[in-house]
Design a protein around this motif. Structure first.
Motif, PDB file in Angstrom:
ATOM      1  N   ASN A   1      21.909 -16.723  24.818  1.00 12.54           N
ATOM      2  CA  ASN A   1      20.683 -16.381  24.099  1.00 12.54           C
ATOM      3  C   ASN A   1      20.653 -17.056  22.732  1.00 12.54           C
ATOM      4  O   ASN A   1      19.649 -17.649  22.319  1.00 12.54           O
ATOM      5  CB  ASN A   1      20.608 -14.863  23.939  1.00 12.54           C
ATOM      6  CG  ASN A   1      19.187 -14.344  23.930  1.00 12.54           C
ATOM      7  OD1 ASN A   1      18.333 -14.835  24.664  1.00 12.54           O
ATOM      8  ND2 ASN A   1      18.913 -13.348  23.112  1.00 12.54           N
TER       9      ASN A   1
ATOM     10  N   ALA B   1       7.837 -20.075  23.774  1.00 16.60           N
ATOM     11  CA  ALA B   1       8.329 -19.128  24.777  1.00 16.60           C
ATOM     12  C   ALA B   1       8.805 -19.856  26.029  1.00 16.60           C
ATOM     13  O   ALA B   1       9.881 -19.566  26.572  1.00 16.60           O
ATOM     14  CB  ALA B   1       7.239 -18.118  25.126  1.00 16.60           C
TER      15      ALA B   1
ATOM     16  N   LEU C   1      12.014 -21.775  25.344  1.00 23.28           N
ATOM     17  CA  LEU C   1      13.158 -20.866  25.271  1.00 23.28           C
ATOM     18  C   LEU C   1      13.708 -20.581  26.669  1.00 23.28           C
ATOM     19  O   LEU C   1      14.916 -20.642  26.908  1.00 23.28           O
ATOM     20  CB  LEU C   1      12.743 -19.551  24.609  1.00 23.28           C
ATOM     21  CG  LEU C   1      13.111 -19.333  23.147  1.00 23.28           C
ATOM     22  CD1 LEU C   1      12.490 -18.033  22.638  1.00 23.28           C
ATOM     23  CD2 LEU C   1      14.618 -19.312  22.951  1.00 23.28           C
ATOM     24  N   GLU C   2      12.794 -20.266  27.592  1.00 28.62           N
ATOM     25  CA  GLU C   2      13.239 -19.968  28.953  1.00 28.62           C
ATOM     26  C   GLU C   2      13.913 -21.184  29.585  1.00 28.62           C
ATOM     27  O   GLU C   2      14.956 -21.058  30.240  1.00 28.62           O
ATOM     28  CB  GLU C   2      12.070 -19.517  29.823  1.00 28.62           C
ATOM     29  CG  GLU C   2      12.495 -19.227  31.256  1.00 28.62           C
ATOM     30  CD  GLU C   2      11.431 -18.554  32.089  1.00 28.62           C
ATOM     31  OE1 GLU C   2      11.706 -18.266  33.270  1.00 28.62           O
ATOM     32  OE2 GLU C   2      10.320 -18.313  31.571  1.00 28.62           O
TER      33      GLU C   2
ATOM     34  N   VAL D   1      15.031 -15.314  31.941  1.00 31.13           N
ATOM     35  CA  VAL D   1      14.818 -14.459  30.777  1.00 31.13           C
ATOM     36  C   VAL D   1      15.129 -13.010  31.126  1.00 31.13           C
ATOM     37  O   VAL D   1      15.001 -12.581  32.272  1.00 31.13           O
ATOM     38  CB  VAL D   1      13.378 -14.570  30.245  1.00 31.13           C
ATOM     39  CG1 VAL D   1      13.102 -15.978  29.735  1.00 31.13           C
ATOM     40  CG2 VAL D   1      12.365 -14.183  31.321  1.00 31.13           C
TER      41      VAL D   1
ATOM     42  N   SER E   1       9.921 -11.164  29.044  1.00 33.57           N
ATOM     43  CA  SER E   1       9.035 -12.225  28.554  1.00 33.57           C
ATOM     44  C   SER E   1       9.184 -12.352  27.041  1.00 33.57           C
ATOM     45  O   SER E   1       9.008 -11.366  26.311  1.00 33.57           O
ATOM     46  CB  SER E   1       7.580 -11.908  28.902  1.00 33.57           C
ATOM     47  OG  SER E   1       7.404 -11.869  30.305  1.00 33.57           O
ATOM     48  N   PRO E   2       9.520 -13.540  26.532  1.00 36.74           N
ATOM     49  CA  PRO E   2       9.714 -13.694  25.095  1.00 36.74           C
ATOM     50  C   PRO E   2       8.471 -13.319  24.299  1.00 36.74           C
ATOM     51  O   PRO E   2       7.339 -13.555  24.732  1.00 36.74           O
ATOM     52  CB  PRO E   2      10.024 -15.193  24.944  1.00 36.74           C
ATOM     53  CG  PRO E   2      10.549 -15.609  26.275  1.00 36.74           C
ATOM     54  CD  PRO E   2       9.779 -14.794  27.268  1.00 36.74           C
TER      55      PRO E   2
ATOM     56  N   VAL F   1      10.334 -14.222  16.578  1.00 32.21           N
ATOM     57  CA  VAL F   1      10.751 -14.532  17.945  1.00 32.21           C
ATOM     58  C   VAL F   1      11.665 -13.414  18.435  1.00 32.21           C
ATOM     59  O   VAL F   1      12.683 -13.117  17.813  1.00 32.21           O
ATOM     60  CB  VAL F   1      11.494 -15.883  18.033  1.00 32.21           C
ATOM     61  CG1 VAL F   1      11.839 -16.208  19.485  1.00 32.21           C
ATOM     62  CG2 VAL F   1      10.652 -17.004  17.426  1.00 32.21           C
TER      63      VAL F   1
ATOM     64  N   TRP G   1      13.579 -12.393  21.967  1.00 33.66           N
ATOM     65  CA  TRP G   1      13.884 -13.031  23.252  1.00 33.66           C
ATOM     66  C   TRP G   1      15.191 -12.474  23.826  1.00 33.66           C
ATOM     67  O   TRP G   1      16.018 -11.912  23.108  1.00 33.66           O
ATOM     68  CB  TRP G   1      13.972 -14.545  23.085  1.00 33.66           C
ATOM     69  CG  TRP G   1      15.232 -15.059  22.456  1.00 33.66           C
ATOM     70  CD1 TRP G   1      16.233 -15.767  23.058  1.00 33.66           C
ATOM     71  CD2 TRP G   1      15.657 -14.901  21.080  1.00 33.66           C
ATOM     72  NE1 TRP G   1      17.235 -16.056  22.158  1.00 33.66           N
ATOM     73  CE2 TRP G   1      16.904 -15.540  20.950  1.00 33.66           C
ATOM     74  CE3 TRP G   1      15.103 -14.272  19.959  1.00 33.66           C
ATOM     75  CZ2 TRP G   1      17.601 -15.573  19.740  1.00 33.66           C
ATOM     76  CZ3 TRP G   1      15.796 -14.293  18.763  1.00 33.66           C
ATOM     77  CH2 TRP G   1      17.026 -14.948  18.662  1.00 33.66           C
TER      78      TRP G   1
ATOM     79  N   THR H   1      18.121 -12.998  27.391  1.00 35.42           N
ATOM     80  CA  THR H   1      18.611 -13.813  28.490  1.00 35.42           C
ATOM     81  C   THR H   1      19.189 -12.924  29.586  1.00 35.42           C
ATOM     82  O   THR H   1      19.710 -11.845  29.308  1.00 35.42           O
ATOM     83  CB  THR H   1      19.705 -14.769  27.966  1.00 35.42           C
ATOM     84  OG1 THR H   1      19.146 -15.611  26.970  1.00 35.42           O
ATOM     85  CG2 THR H   1      20.271 -15.637  29.080  1.00 35.42           C
TER      86      THR H   1
ATOM     87  N   ASP I   1      19.203  -9.046  23.907  1.00 32.39           N
ATOM     88  CA  ASP I   1      17.927  -8.763  23.246  1.00 32.39           C
ATOM     89  C   ASP I   1      18.087  -8.981  21.749  1.00 32.39           C
ATOM     90  O   ASP I   1      18.780  -8.214  21.077  1.00 32.39           O
ATOM     91  CB  ASP I   1      17.520  -7.316  23.546  1.00 32.39           C
ATOM     92  CG  ASP I   1      16.101  -6.988  23.088  1.00 32.39           C
ATOM     93  OD1 ASP I   1      15.421  -7.884  22.550  1.00 32.39           O
ATOM     94  OD2 ASP I   1      15.685  -5.830  23.272  1.00 32.39           O
TER      95      ASP I   1
ATOM     96  N   THR J   1      16.077 -10.482  17.912  1.00 38.56           N
ATOM     97  CA  THR J   1      14.853 -10.871  17.203  1.00 38.56           C
ATOM     98  C   THR J   1      15.227 -11.527  15.883  1.00 38.56           C
ATOM     99  O   THR J   1      16.095 -11.028  15.160  1.00 38.56           O
ATOM    100  CB  THR J   1      13.952  -9.660  16.908  1.00 38.56           C
ATOM    101  OG1 THR J   1      13.659  -8.968  18.113  1.00 38.56           O
ATOM    102  CG2 THR J   1      12.637 -10.111  16.267  1.00 38.56           C
TER     103      THR J   1
END
Length: 378
Positions: free
Chosen positions: A162, A183, A186-187, A198, A201-202, A230, A232, A234, A242, A244
């Motif tokens: 992540n 987003a 990132l994925e 993911v 969802s970011p 952000v 996000w 993984t 998780d 931020t």
């Protein structure tokens, strides 16, 4: 396969048996002959099965996993230690549940009340009139609240991917990128580093859109405001992460900087409060007091954090209303925020393990205001 890998696999399968054994100890207190587990996340936790359709009986003397022909080979690999019953297209899941209950002579079943729909419950009661169906809630989830060493290792791996993914995206940020592009990037980066995908969802919010705690990424561009949020996560080996962070891409005003420092101090206060035996409310209060004292109490409307693992929201929850205490092995997010609709939003989130002597912050991305500043590319 080497002897080392054989031992490793045996240990892995024994771990699932230990989890079922802990659940089995809860049969007597509720007066059930067996638990009927129908929530797929709980089945995965108890067996290692990663399919999408199954039911698990955890009885006093034996366990049975019911699935269908699509997963016959997969089950032989993932659950070789389990008694497995496979149904074909000539029978329904209800047929299988009835058959196993009768064959196993289960006199009472502990049902996951929050998972089983009423129509299924009613049909099961009609088919098995002599069997007592006992509604239960959170029996497996409460076990999942305390992570074992395998789960903690998977979570560490998820967090590592992540963070690497975010660092790449942050380094490649340009003024013309939209929230949605970030987003998606990132994925893609998560998968490049070995993730299954993911964890959720970011959330990407530029400027005033950062005030939407669960905002959906849109077409707002990075260059439209001097900051973005952000959030996000993984998915790796079934386990999630998780985080931020805020990214500062331009000159911010004094009010934003005050909000940022307040959220940072609130998060640090909450993290410092974490330890075994500490009340969930106490951790939440530590963050909430800092934000309230700064004059933003009404702009912090959600709880301070939650656990995560196979799901992104698990027990326990750090909030003003949740009872209970932290225990060694729990993993929680700490994510206070301040949201000013139409103006700005700031949230900072880290993943924290409760240890025997206190806590360990599992994530380590920089979060001091000056460390979050980037120079945008073209």
């Amino acid at each position: 396969m080497t002897s080392f890998h054989v031992i490793l696999l045996a240990t892995w399968f024994m771990n699932f048996e230990k989890r079922r054994s802990r659940l089995r100890k809860r049969l007597k207190p509720i007066g059930a002959s067996a638990f009927l587990i129908t929530k797929m996340t709980n089945i995965r936790y108890l067996t290692g099965f990663t399919g999408s359709s199954a039911a698990l009986f955890v009885g006093a003397n034996h366990d049975v996993l019911l699935s269908d022909t699509r997963y016959e080979t997969q089950l032989a690999t993932e659950c070789p230690d389990l008694e497995v019953e496979i149904r074909d297209s000539s029978s329904t899941m209800l047929d299988g549940l009835e058959r196993i209950t009768r064959q196993s002579k289960f006199a009472s079943l502990g049902i996951e009340a929050a998972q089983m729909v009423k129509s299924t419950f009613d049909q099961l009661r009609t088919r098995l009139p002599q069997v007592d169906l006992i509604s239960t809630e959170g029996e497996v989830e409460s076990l999942r609240a305390i992570k074992d060493k395998y789960e903690i290792a998977a979570i560490r791996k998820s967090i590592a991917i992540n963070q690497r993914s975010f660092e790449v995206i942050r380094a490649q940020l340009t003024a013309h990128q939209t929230e949605r592009e970030i987003a998606h990037n990132l994925e893609h980066q998560m998968r490049q580093f070995g993730a299954a995908g993911v964890g959720f969802s970011p959330i990407v919010g530029v400027g005033a859109r950062a005030a939407l705690p669960h905002g959906v990424p849109g077409e707002t561009k990075v260059g439209d405001a001097p900051f973005l949020l952000v959030d996000w996560g993984t998915s790796v080996d079934g386990y999630l992460s998780d985080l931020t962070r805020m990214i500062i891409s331009g000159k911010t005003n004094a009010k934003f900087r005050k909000i940022y420092q307040t959220v940072l101090q609130a998060q640090l206060a909450a993290i410092s409060a974490i330890g075994p035996g500490v009340a969930l409310k106490e951790v939440d209060h530590a963050a909430r007091k800092v934000i309230t004292d700064a004059g933003f109490g009404k702009q912090f409307g959600h709880g301070t954090g939650h656990s995560f693992g196979l799901e992104i929201h698990e027990l326990p929850y750090l909030s003003p209303i949740h009872e209970g205490t932290l225990k060694t092995g729990m993993v929680v997010t700490v994510e206070p925020g301040i949201y000013l609709p139409g103006i700005a939003g700031v949230r900072l989130e880290d993943d924290v393990l409760v240890t025997k002597n206190g806590y360990e912050v599992l994530s380590n991305l920089p979060k001091e205001l000056e460390q979050c500043t980037v120079h945008l590319g073209g």
